[in-house]
Design a protein around this motif. Structure first.
Motif, PDB file in Angstrom:
ATOM      1  N   LEU A  64     -17.454   4.208 -28.071  1.00  0.00           N
ATOM      2  CA  LEU A  64     -17.824   3.713 -29.404  1.00  0.00           C
ATOM      3  C   LEU A  64     -17.597   4.732 -30.520  1.00  0.00           C
ATOM      4  CD1 LEU A  64     -20.969   1.690 -28.332  1.00  0.00           C
ATOM      5  CD2 LEU A  64     -18.676   0.849 -28.809  1.00  0.00           C
ATOM      6  N   ARG A 105     -13.740   5.335 -30.991  1.00  0.00           N
ATOM      7  CA  ARG A 105     -13.029   4.241 -31.647  1.00  0.00           C
ATOM      8  C   ARG A 105     -13.341   4.122 -33.131  1.00  0.00           C
ATOM      9  NH1 ARG A 105      -8.790   4.543 -29.634  1.00  0.00           N
ATOM     10  NH2 ARG A 105      -8.989   4.860 -27.433  1.00  0.00           N
ATOM     11  N   GLU A 106     -14.448   4.720 -33.574  1.00  0.00           N
ATOM     12  CA  GLU A 106     -14.714   4.753 -35.016  1.00  0.00           C
ATOM     13  C   GLU A 106     -13.982   5.932 -35.665  1.00  0.00           C
ATOM     14  OE1 GLU A 106     -16.449   2.669 -37.053  1.00  0.00           O
ATOM     15  OE2 GLU A 106     -16.794   1.309 -35.385  1.00  0.00           O
ATOM     16  N   VAL A 124     -11.294   7.911 -34.484  1.00  0.00           N
ATOM     17  CA  VAL A 124      -9.838   8.057 -34.375  1.00  0.00           C
ATOM     18  C   VAL A 124      -9.070   7.451 -35.570  1.00  0.00           C
ATOM     19  CG1 VAL A 124      -7.844   7.186 -33.076  1.00  0.00           C
ATOM     20  CG2 VAL A 124      -9.613   8.472 -31.895  1.00  0.00           C
ATOM     21  N   PRO A 125      -9.351   6.197 -35.956  1.00  0.00           N
ATOM     22  CA  PRO A 125      -8.588   5.632 -37.085  1.00  0.00           C
ATOM     23  C   PRO A 125      -8.770   6.429 -38.377  1.00  0.00           C
ATOM     24  CG  PRO A 125      -9.872   3.928 -35.994  1.00  0.00           C
ATOM     25  CD  PRO A 125     -10.295   5.216 -35.406  1.00  0.00           C
ATOM     26  N   PRO A 162     -10.769  -1.446 -38.327  1.00  0.00           N
ATOM     27  CA  PRO A 162     -11.055  -1.341 -36.908  1.00  0.00           C
ATOM     28  C   PRO A 162     -11.356   0.099 -36.526  1.00  0.00           C
ATOM     29  CG  PRO A 162      -8.716  -1.633 -37.247  1.00  0.00           C
ATOM     30  CD  PRO A 162      -9.350  -1.707 -38.582  1.00  0.00           C
TER      31      PRO A 162
END
Lengths: 277, 282
Positions: A155, A158-159, A161-162, A277
């Motif tokens: 979790l 995934r927040e 990295v972008p 995302p």
């Protein structure tokens, strides 16, 4: 946009809105609202009752402790692995990036089983050795922390990295060329720009960690007053016909979960109608 | 959250990837080492143990375990319900994402909050939540407990966010020019959606569907109170695994777990492929 919506007959738009609102209302809003009503049926008595039971209080404390530990681990690991995945190139990077997502699609029951097979005290791969060294993992808090950490692992990554990809490396390179060390660059440049992504990741991880059920049920042994967590209390109470207690405990968990989600959904700036995302 | 599994889904992010990512410095190499050891101890080694325990029993043992009448029924039920739920998620998720991106009305942010609740809510609480409306004392007078619709409903609840959250950002990034051009050439709204919007969001829909399917296949917590876990009727694969663990038959548990694990790996691989496809499109 305005142009297009004017061309679309309002009837169709209203129909779509209605369908979506009815769907989410029947599936999510109404049932969740009922839990609050059932928990608060008769005022705060249900909640006061559960807060007077030593086993339930122990379970709530244990849940908080396990969840906070696993969130701390996942935050450090998540930020670290995000930096490695985005800022560095090494063999196997893509494989690692895909594998980090794996816990999202693994069943909690499989997670529990997998941990027992390795860390089980009787015939796990590493369990007996670790118990000889005095570290009991399964049926004890370390195993519960591991199960919880496993399910919430992707979790934060995934927040973050972008956002790391989005901000690029220019500022970091500038700081570096001005003589800042790696740590100073991270603390002064990188960290402030990924701050919100980390906050969202932590909020989501916390919600997930507090609510873990299947994996924890297997690795904890579910002993009242020792390794029983809040979610296990909900099941136990419901199966023992203590509906008031089950709803009250569930209500407390729901409050925290919704607070976490509210941080993510409402505090985050609205990005052209969609969360990035 | 889960939608984030598709990092780089928005075409914009891939374009802004750092141009000169560095190799490993000694410090980052050490960090990578520590991270890999932790990841292996926590995730890879335990999952390998599931596969190894299955392999120890040989092909025969595996086959006996998964074709056991009760287990096979549970796996069939799980696959069927997960597929059904995924189908509903694809349609409703796309619809919800469409409304959230293209429409605006008061209370829209509340809908955003509602969509994430199933993801954040503890699964056992999700079960309790559904019981309060669709259980024996529910105000609607519909009682799904101990029947197959209970399985369907529980899976539908927990998988709600997946398709919405993967489609939404892609839809938001979509260039309206193509749609406007089609409209000015006289294309109807349905044609525009089918020929222009749908092809662009199909990879995102597929990725969301894959996540939803994987979640549905492995779901446990939201089902236990709702479905009654009746053998041959409402018992799902994860409940079978738990039953095997409790009766100390770890090889049988590992065999069923391996089936679920293969599904998980296939989903992760599919998403990785879709992700690359979306980046290329951007």
């Amino acid at each position: 946009m305005a142009d297009r919506s004017r061309r679309r007959p309002p009837l169709g738009r209203w129909a779509l809105r209605l369908v979506v609102v009815a769907y989410l209302g029947l599936l999510v809003a109404w049932p969740v609202g009922l839990v609050a009503r059932n928990a608060l049926d008769g005022g705060l008595a249900n909640i006061r009752d559960i807060l007077e039971e030593p086993d339930t209080v122990h379970a709530l404390r244990l849940t908080a402790g396990v969840a906070l530990t696993s969130v701390a681990i996942n935050t450090v690991f998540g930020v670290g692995i995000s930096l490695l995945l985005v800022r560095h190139r090494f063999p196997g990077r893509r494989l690692l990036s895909a594998l980090v997502d794996l816990p999202l699609s693994v069943s909690p029951v499989v997670v529990g089983l997998a941990l027992v097979l390795v860390y089980g005290g009787r015939d796990g791969w590493l369990g007996p050795t670790l118990e000889d060294l005095g570290l009991q993992v399964i049926f004890a808090p370390p195993g519960m922390v591991m199960a919880t950490t496993f399910v919430a692992l992707p979790l934060v990554v995934r927040e973050v990295v972008p956002v790391l990809e989005e901000i690029g490396t220019e500022q970091e390179e500038a700081a570096h060329s001005l003589g800042a060390g790696a740590w100073a660059t991270f603390r002064r440049i990188t960290l402030p720009s990924i701050r919100w992504a980390v906050v969202y990741g932590v909020a989501l991880s916390l919600a997930r960690a507090l609510g873990e059920f299947g994996a924890v049920k297997i690795v904890s042994g579910n002993v009242a007053g020792r390794t029983r967590t809040a979610t296990l209390v909900v099941e136990e109470k419901y199966l023992n016909f203590d509906q008031g207690g089950a709803y009250a405990t569930a209500f407390l968990l729901t409050l925290v979960a919704v607070a976490c989600i509210a941080v993510v959904t409402l505090v985050r700036p609205d990005q052209s109608g969609g969360r990035s995302p | 959250m889960t939608a984030a599994a598709l990092d780089g889904a928005g075409p914009a992010t891939s374009a802004r990837r750092p141009r000169h990512p560095g190799g490993l410095t000694p410090a980052s190499g050490l960090g990578l080492g520590v991270a890999l050891v932790w990841f292996s101890l926590l995730v890879l080694l335990p999952l390998a143990a599931v596969a190894a325990t299955t392999a120890e029993g040989g092909w025969g043992g595996f086959w006996r375990a998964v074709t056991n009448e009760q287990t096979a029924a549970a796996i069939r039920l799980t696959v069927t319900q997960a597929l059904l739920v995924t189908a509903v998620d694809v349609v409703m998720g796309t619809l919800v994402a469409w409304v959230l991106v293209r429409d605006s009305f008061p209370g829209k942010r509340l809908l955003e909050l509602l969509i994430d609740i199933p993801f954040a809510l503890p699964t056992i609480v999700a079960g309790l939540v559904l019981l309060s409306l669709y259980g024996p004392d529910g105000p609607l007078g519909v009682d799904v407990t101990n029947r197959r619709p209970a399985v369907f409903l529980a899976l539908l609840f927990v998988t709600t966010p997946f398709v919405v959250r993967t489609v939404q950002p892609v839809l938001a990034e979509l260039d309206p020019e193509a749609e406007e051009a089609a409209a000015s050439l006289g294309a109807g709204r349905l044609t525009i959606f089918r020929r222009i919007v749908l092809p662009a969001i199909t990879p995102a829909i597929a990725a969301g569907a894959a996540l939803a399917f994987a979640r549905g296949m492995g779901e446990y917590g939201s089902l236990v109170l709702l479905s009654g876990n009746l053998p041959f009727r409402t018992e799902v694969a994860s409940v079978r695994i738990l039953a095997s663990i409790e009766s100390d038959d770890l090889p049988a548990a590992a065999s069923v777990a391996t089936v679920l694990l293969v599904v998980s790996l296939a989903v992760i691989a599919a998403i990785d492929l879709l992700q690359r496809r979306m980046v290329r499109r951007g």
